[in-house]
Design an enzyme around this catalytic site. Structure first.
Site, mmCIF file in Angstrom:
data_model
loop_
_atom_site.group_PDB
_atom_site.id
_atom_site.type_symbol
_atom_site.label_atom_id
_atom_site.label_comp_id
_atom_site.label_asym_id
_atom_site.label_seq_id
_atom_site.Cartn_x
_atom_site.Cartn_y
_atom_site.Cartn_z
ATOM 1 N N ASN A 11 0.699 -1.392 -0.007
ATOM 2 C CA ASN A 11 -0.111 -0.074 -0.146
ATOM 3 C C ASN A 11 0.649 1.126 0.212
ATOM 4 O O ASN A 11 1.448 1.652 1.045
ATOM 5 C CB ASN A 11 -0.816 0.035 1.196
ATOM 6 C CG ASN A 11 -1.858 1.125 1.408
ATOM 7 O OD1 ASN A 11 -1.800 2.065 0.537
ATOM 8 N ND2 ASN A 11 -2.276 1.302 2.483
ATOM 9 N N TRP A 12 1.036 1.736 -1.073
ATOM 10 C CA TRP A 12 1.958 3.096 -1.176
ATOM 11 C C TRP A 12 1.457 4.441 -0.524
ATOM 12 O O TRP A 12 2.151 5.045 -0.647
ATOM 13 C CB TRP A 12 2.216 3.331 -2.811
ATOM 14 C CG TRP A 12 3.172 2.155 -3.390
ATOM 15 C CD1 TRP A 12 3.351 1.008 -3.070
ATOM 16 C CD2 TRP A 12 3.375 2.030 -4.950
ATOM 17 N NE1 TRP A 12 3.969 0.148 -3.897
ATOM 18 C CE2 TRP A 12 3.880 1.108 -5.088
ATOM 19 C CE3 TRP A 12 3.338 3.176 -5.675
ATOM 20 C CZ2 TRP A 12 4.535 0.262 -6.205
ATOM 21 C CZ3 TRP A 12 3.734 2.689 -6.941
ATOM 22 C CH2 TRP A 12 4.472 1.383 -7.368
ATOM 23 N N LYS A 13 0.170 4.160 -0.299
ATOM 24 C CA LYS A 13 -0.666 5.450 0.309
ATOM 25 C C LYS A 13 -0.387 6.667 -0.648
ATOM 26 O O LYS A 13 -0.391 6.465 -1.802
ATOM 27 C CB LYS A 13 -0.149 5.643 1.779
ATOM 28 C CG LYS A 13 -0.301 4.344 2.466
ATOM 29 C CD LYS A 13 0.048 4.504 4.031
ATOM 30 C CE LYS A 13 -0.303 3.167 4.633
ATOM 31 N NZ LYS A 13 -0.215 3.185 6.347
ATOM 32 N N HIS A 99 -9.758 1.135 4.847
ATOM 33 C CA HIS A 99 -8.514 1.416 5.296
ATOM 34 C C HIS A 99 -8.424 2.278 6.677
ATOM 35 O O HIS A 99 -9.258 3.009 6.794
ATOM 36 C CB HIS A 99 -7.369 1.722 4.512
ATOM 37 C CG HIS A 99 -6.020 1.955 5.123
ATOM 38 N ND1 HIS A 99 -5.697 2.760 5.929
ATOM 39 C CD2 HIS A 99 -4.868 0.841 4.981
ATOM 40 C CE1 HIS A 99 -4.151 2.289 6.006
ATOM 41 N NE2 HIS A 99 -3.920 1.158 5.554
ATOM 42 N N GLU A 101 -6.754 4.656 7.823
ATOM 43 C CA GLU A 101 -6.630 5.996 7.455
ATOM 44 C C GLU A 101 -8.063 6.587 6.882
ATOM 45 O O GLU A 101 -8.311 7.819 7.037
ATOM 46 C CB GLU A 101 -5.415 6.189 6.470
ATOM 47 C CG GLU A 101 -4.025 6.204 7.348
ATOM 48 C CD GLU A 101 -3.079 5.423 6.816
ATOM 49 O OE1 GLU A 101 -2.984 5.487 5.251
ATOM 50 O OE2 GLU A 101 -2.094 4.664 7.339
ATOM 51 N N GLU A 171 -5.405 -4.640 10.608
ATOM 52 C CA GLU A 171 -4.433 -3.804 10.938
ATOM 53 C C GLU A 171 -4.758 -2.915 12.288
ATOM 54 O O GLU A 171 -5.383 -2.022 12.024
ATOM 55 C CB GLU A 171 -4.635 -2.653 9.392
ATOM 56 C CG GLU A 171 -4.091 -3.434 8.501
ATOM 57 C CD GLU A 171 -3.846 -2.251 7.153
ATOM 58 O OE1 GLU A 171 -2.695 -2.560 6.736
ATOM 59 O OE2 GLU A 171 -4.635 -1.368 7.143
ATOM 60 N N GLY A 177 2.336 2.661 10.890
ATOM 61 C CA GLY A 177 3.242 3.748 10.831
ATOM 62 C C GLY A 177 3.952 4.084 12.034
ATOM 63 O O GLY A 177 4.296 5.362 12.070
ATOM 64 N N SER A 217 3.222 -1.908 10.511
ATOM 65 C CA SER A 217 4.675 -2.051 10.599
ATOM 66 C C SER A 217 5.405 -3.198 10.441
ATOM 67 O O SER A 217 6.386 -3.600 10.911
ATOM 68 C CB SER A 217 5.066 -1.437 12.018
ATOM 69 O OG SER A 217 4.652 -0.075 12.100
ATOM 70 N N GLY A 238 2.817 -1.187 4.415
ATOM 71 C CA GLY A 238 2.779 0.214 4.016
ATOM 72 C C GLY A 238 4.316 0.963 3.853
ATOM 73 O O GLY A 238 4.836 0.780 2.634
ATOM 74 N N GLY A 239 4.945 1.505 4.969
ATOM 75 C CA GLY A 239 6.298 2.181 4.653
ATOM 76 C C GLY A 239 7.295 1.215 4.035
ATOM 77 O O GLY A 239 8.044 1.655 3.118
#
Ligand code: 13P
Length: 261
Positions: A11-13, A99, A101, A171, A177, A217, A238-239
């Site tokens: 997930n590149w967000k 998601h 966010e 999640e 994050g 994470s 993510g990251g």
């Protein structure tokens, strides 16, 4: 034992640009070329979907193209929104719904997430229903209630015949994050409880076939331990998905996690 092939999504967000996203897609495509035993997807920002699709196609990659969000109606006067047909037209095969966010920054509620899951599955695309508790909910010991509610409401009126195109992502918000990862046992406990909720709604056989992936994470050094748990069927990253080498290492960990389960 059900045959659940691991799934790893990147997930590149709201990160990358056309150049860095393209480089990332090439790096991931080349890195996973010879890895069997895992389904891989990338979720670039909307404006880059066609660019990334072209890169995946040119390289004959089996990586799925994913979208980070969808609008719940098929078409019409919804300024700024993106429909299922538009996503399909751009080659999207899988969509993230609910998601954390979107739930906690944008304010999406369970009922809206349910509409998005329905719209996605109805249009023939795969959906990833994201669920997970906040830190306050966990500290209050409410994680199981929250996750069960998010699964139950998120899948309301979804027929069992659509489940083969559904993945659930657990999640925990407190681990997204933040660099804090749930322990493998925390993840296993939550995934097992989510599968129990799925079994209540669809029966144990159907529940055993649904992939439940972990996000929060996940980095190369912890991936193997988490993916080794019996109810963890891969990850939503993510990251670490913004670095091709790290993401490929995580995909390899999933592929060698002793599956299919
Ligand atoms: P991080 O891996 O950056 O914690 O993000 C997890 C996530 O939200 C994936 O969808």
């Amino acid at each position: 034992m059900p045959d659940r092939k691991p799934f790893v999504g990147g997930n590149w967000k709201m990160n990358t640009n056309r150049t860095t996203g393209s480089d990332l897609a090439r790096g991931v495509t080349d890195g996973v070329l010879n890895i069997d035993g895992v389904d891989v997807a990338v979720f670039p920002p909307f404006p880059y979907l066609l660019t990334i699709r072209a890169i995946l196609r040119d390289r004959g990659s089996s990586i799925r193209l994913g979208a980070q969000n969808i609008y719940q109606s098929a078409e019409g006067a919804f300024t700024g929104e993106v429909s299922a047909n538009m996503l399909k037209d751009c080659g999207v095969q899988v969509v993230l719904c609910g998601h954390s966010e979107r739930r906690h920054v944008i304010g999406e509620k369970d009922e809206l997430v349910n509409k998005k899951v329905r719209q996605t599955l109805e249009s023939g695309v795969e959906a990833i229903l994201c669920v997970g508790e906040t830190l306050d909910e966990r500290l209050a010991g409410h994680q199981d209630i929250v996750n069960a509610r998010q699964v139950r409401t998120g899948l309301a009126e979804i027929p069992g015949s659509w489940l083969e195109r559904l993945i659930v992502a657990y999640e925990p918000v407190w681990a997204i994050g933040t660099g804090k990862t749930a322990t493998p046992q925390d993840a296993q406990d939550a995934h097992k409880q989510i599968r129990t909720q799925l079994a209540k709604q669809y029966g144990p056989d159907a529940a055993n076939r649904v992939r439940i992936i972990y996000g929060g994470s996940v980095k190369p050094d912890v991936a193997a331990d988490i993916f080794a748990m019996p109810d963890v069927d891969g990850g939503l990253i993510g990251g670490a998905s913004l670095n091709a080498a790290d993401f490929v290492t995580i995909c390899k960990a999933a592929a060698t996690s002793g599956r299919s389960k």
